[in-house]
Design an enzyme around this catalytic site. Structure first.
Site, short mmCIF file in Angstrom:
data_model
loop_
_atom_site.label_atom_id
_atom_site.label_comp_id
_atom_site.label_asym_id
_atom_site.label_seq_id
_atom_site.Cartn_x
_atom_site.Cartn_y
_atom_site.Cartn_z
N ASP A 174 47.25 8.44 -41.36
CA ASP A 174 47.09 9.87 -41.54
C ASP A 174 45.66 10.11 -41.08
O ASP A 174 44.71 9.72 -41.78
CB ASP A 174 47.24 10.26 -43.02
CG ASP A 174 47.11 11.77 -43.19
OD1 ASP A 174 46.12 12.33 -42.68
OD2 ASP A 174 47.98 12.38 -43.82
N HIS A 175 45.50 10.69 -39.90
CA HIS A 175 44.15 10.66 -39.32
C HIS A 175 43.13 11.43 -40.17
O HIS A 175 41.94 11.21 -40.04
CB HIS A 175 44.15 11.11 -37.85
CG HIS A 175 44.20 12.59 -37.65
ND1 HIS A 175 45.36 13.31 -37.73
CD2 HIS A 175 43.23 13.49 -37.37
CE1 HIS A 175 45.09 14.59 -37.51
NE2 HIS A 175 43.81 14.72 -37.28
N HIS A 237 48.66 15.55 -44.36
CA HIS A 237 47.22 15.78 -44.48
C HIS A 237 46.84 16.52 -45.77
O HIS A 237 45.92 16.14 -46.48
CB HIS A 237 46.69 16.60 -43.29
CG HIS A 237 47.04 16.03 -41.96
ND1 HIS A 237 47.11 14.68 -41.71
CD2 HIS A 237 47.35 16.62 -40.78
CE1 HIS A 237 47.43 14.48 -40.44
NE2 HIS A 237 47.59 15.63 -39.85
#
Ligand code: BG6
Length: 486
Positions: A174-175, A237
């Site tokens: 999950d960047h 996110h």
């Protein structure tokens, strides 16, 4: 300090993610001296291409996404010598023997497989990595969202990967977790004595998390229309941000210690379903309007269809039903084509219990901690301060203001730079565990189902605004307002 020697095989190496993020991130780390001489990157894709053609594609991608000051010197050519390319079919057996041959000279290195492909290929690729003997008992696999489109499909996907790679070698990106300012949430909460005693329902009135984008969906409309804002951003996110704000202090930053705490938050989220979705959620879809660059089209025009009911905006009121947070609303808001690009967490403290000041000197406003994730990364703590001057006391609301750019005069590395190297280091702290992803879907699924059953149409909003007016009503009904000014 360079990481250990590795061979990184990137499936989907000619795609958008590889060109925009992975290759530039790897180059940045090489430029900074963090890749050892033996680091090798093997690009894999379906299209027939020579190594030279792949190298020139990679060069163009890096030049486009990395500042010229880094690409002008000899470092770029040196980086490109690390690249190799193999044509292989993810859903057939063609090319896999070639891939095995390309990897075999690197047998003594850490092996990482990065699946930068469409998710329906994750299962077939893992299966072939197993069949062709490429999944050793120490190789790692990296995948990225969307991990399923609901709980059932996420379970199937996780199971397909799990057949070949055990959980401790699966890295789900999950960047947002790789962003500097998101990691700073843990530092802020757990390396300061100041906040933790106040970090609960007795002292915090509410929390707001906004992830606003000014861009629309543009050329990603095809994918986006099958997902919508809830699956694209909230399920991953936003819920990850909520977890970092709400979790109990972990005993260490060990991967499972942190992930156990995040999981507890996800499991404590009060269900939203058909009974309460209409009052706790708002979905929107942008219409034509204006952004900083001028007039912009509506979502349906970009998609080329009038029929879509996909949401490009979600606002919702969540609650973490546990001892620490009972009754504290977490207002989440995310959308495309909003007034500006800003991601921010606002922690609103409760008002003072009694004011010793008369109303004439100014109203006492509650303290607010604002954590700006992007852009203009920073932390502001809003306090009541006496206006300077000899004429008696007047109160002002003023921020203690920390800007990352001013405090640390260094470039903020992109999330992928940190995350790719963490895979090589074998550190899973910033990656989502299987049960976290599934718990997030378990909370999101009933909301999606409620929208379907209630036939909730997305509310139109004009591009360049803060979304449908119903999202303002969602918070104002509770006597609070969205904070858009830091
Ligand atoms: C991605 C979403 O995960 O995150 C995109 O799929 C979104 O729709 C992007 O634009 C936002 O990331 P960032 O890092 O620009 O905030």
């Amino acid at each position: 300090i360079p990481v250990a020697p590795f061979v990184l095989t990137v499936f989907g190496a000619t795609g958008d993610l590889a060109r925009r993020k992975l290759l530039p991130a790897l180059f940045h780390r090489d430029f900074a001296g963090q890749l050892p001489p033996e680091a090798t990157i093997i690009g894999v894709a379906r299209g027939a291409m020579t190594r030279e053609e792949f190298v020139s594609l990679a060069r163009a991608a890096i030049v486009e996404h990395v500042p010229a000051s880094e690409t002008a010197g000899p470092e770029l050519d040196r980086f490109l010598t690390r690249l190799n390319y193999v044509t292989a079919d993810a859903e057939g057996d063609d090319g896999w023997a070639d891939l095995a041959a390309a990897i075999s000279p690197c047998a003594d290195r850490i092996q990482v497989y990065y699946l930068a492909t469409a998710p329906h290929l994750f299962g077939p690729i893992c299966e072939r990595l197993g069949n062709f003997g490429l999944a050793r008992n120490d190789s790692r696999v990296v995948i990225e969202k969307p991990i399923g489109k609901d709980l059932a499909s996420a379970i199937r996907l996780n199971a397909a990967i799990g057949k070949v790679f055990p959980e401790e070698r699966v890295y789900r990106i999950d960047h947002y977790l790789g962003k500097e300012t998101v990691q700073n949430l843990m530092a802020l909460r757990f390396a300061n004595a100041l906040f933790e005693p106040l970090w609960n329902a007795a002292h915090i009135d509410h929390v707001q998390i906004t992830v606003a984008e000014s861009l629309g969906v543009e050329e990603r409309a095809g994918y986006y229309d099958t997902a919508g804002a809830m699956r694209d951003m909230v399920q991953n996110h936003l819920l990850q941000l909520l977890c970092l704000v709400a979790m109990e202090p972990p005993p260490s930053l060990d991967a499972d210690a942190v992930r156990d705490e995040k999981l507890k938050v996800l499991r404590a989220l009060k269900p939203i379903d058909e009974r309460n979705a209409a009052s706790l959620t708002v979905r929107g879809q942008y219409r034509a309007g204006a952004s900083a660059g001028g007039a912009v089209s509506g979502y349906l025009d970009e998609l080329g269809s009038n029929l879509s009911q996909t949401e490009t905006f979600v606002a919702l009121k969540a609650e973490v039903a546990n001892w620490r947070w009972a009754g504290v609303p977490f207002y989440l808001r995310i959308g495309k084509r909003l007034a500006t690009r800003v991601s921010e967490i606002v922690v609103g403290f409760r008002p003072v219990p009694h004011s010793a000041f008369s109303e004439q000197v100014g109203q006492i406003r509650p303290n607010r901690l604002v954590i700006r994730l992007q852009p203009d990364e920073g932390v502001k703590l809003w306090l009541m301060i006496k206006d300077p001057g000899p004429g008696g006391i007047r109160l002002s609301h003023v921020p203690l203001d920390m800007s990352f750019a001013e405090a640390f005069k260094v470039r903020n590395p992109d999330a992928y730079e940190r995350l790719i190297l963490d895979v090589v280091r074998g550190n899973q702290t910033l990656f989502m565990r299987r049960d976290e992803v599934e718990a997030a879907w378990r909370w999101v699924d009933p909301i999606l189902e409620a929208w379907r059953n209630l036939n909730e149409q997305p509310r139109p909003y004009t591009a360049g605004t803060w979304g449908p007016s119903a999202s303002i009503a969602l918070i104002e009904r509770d006597g609070r307002t969205w904070q858009e000014d830091g």
